[in-house]
Design a protein around this motif. Sequence first.
Motif, PDB file in Angstrom:
ATOM      1  N   ASP A  37       0.850  -1.187   0.000  1.00  0.00           N
ATOM      2  CA  ASP A  37       0.000   0.000   0.000  1.00  0.00           C
ATOM      3  C   ASP A  37       0.888   1.239   0.000  1.00  0.00           C
ATOM      4  N   THR A  38       0.589   2.123  -0.912  1.00  0.00           N
ATOM      5  CA  THR A  38       1.362   3.346  -1.033  1.00  0.00           C
ATOM      6  C   THR A  38       0.753   4.430  -0.168  1.00  0.00           C
ATOM      7  N   ASN A  39       1.570   4.997   0.727  1.00  0.00           N
ATOM      8  CA  ASN A  39       1.128   6.104   1.584  1.00  0.00           C
ATOM      9  C   ASN A  39       1.747   7.382   1.051  1.00  0.00           C
ATOM     10  N   GLU A  40       0.900   8.270   0.600  1.00  0.00           N
ATOM     11  CA  GLU A  40       1.368   9.525   0.043  1.00  0.00           C
ATOM     12  C   GLU A  40       1.446  10.562   1.145  1.00  0.00           C
ATOM     13  N   LYS A  41       2.653  11.081   1.356  1.00  0.00           N
ATOM     14  CA  LYS A  41       2.880  12.056   2.417  1.00  0.00           C
ATOM     15  C   LYS A  41       3.357  13.364   1.785  1.00  0.00           C
TER      16      LYS A  41
END
Length: 234
Positions: A37-41
């Motif tokens: 899962d890609t967490n965009e910060k």
Amino acid sequence: MACSVSDTPSLKDLPKVATDLKSQLEGFNTSCLRDVDTNEKIVLPSAEAKRNTTNKNHRKRFFTLSIFFFNSTTDVAKEKQHNALLQGVELFQPSSLRKTETIEKNILPNAIDVATEKTQKSLFDGIEKFDSSQLKHTETQEKNPLPDKDVVAAEKAHQNLLDGVEHFDKTQMKHTTTEEKNPLPPIEAIEAEKEKNKFLNGIENFDPTKLKHTETCEKNPLPTKDVIEQEKSA
């Protein structure tokens, strides 16, 4: 803004991929990848960070402008110097040159150098052209002169003397008693010494005041008549 067709690189201009890397990419199995899962910060900068960034940009811009101004000034000076040099070459007047005569000097060697060169050359020629067939055959004689009989006898005597001193047997020596003798002079020698000392003392201690005054009479006796006649007859 869309890119034009002319800006697209051609196939020959594209970067080349190594053969081993290309084969690995073509044979890669995507089933080995894992699902994540890609967490965009998106981290926003704080006010202090913005100020620091602004100050940093200002300093960078000032430094860039300073370098540009310095390079521009240096380039202008170099350009002026180059233009002055080209103008001096183009406007040069050959009439300002002075006529000169070229003198060719060929310094010949002196008599000493020539004689030295001849001597050296003749020496080298003599060594190079030396005829070894002119040498005469000689027999080498090795001489080892032996000492004569007298030398051998003297050497033996010396060696025997040294051996006798080194290997001397002290047990063969005999005991002796040392007698100290102090012979006194005889009576006659003592009396003669006394007389000699008395005579010397008499001369050294003589008193001239004891002498008496005397008259010296000079006598020149003449020969008699008989002596004269005998002298004549002789």
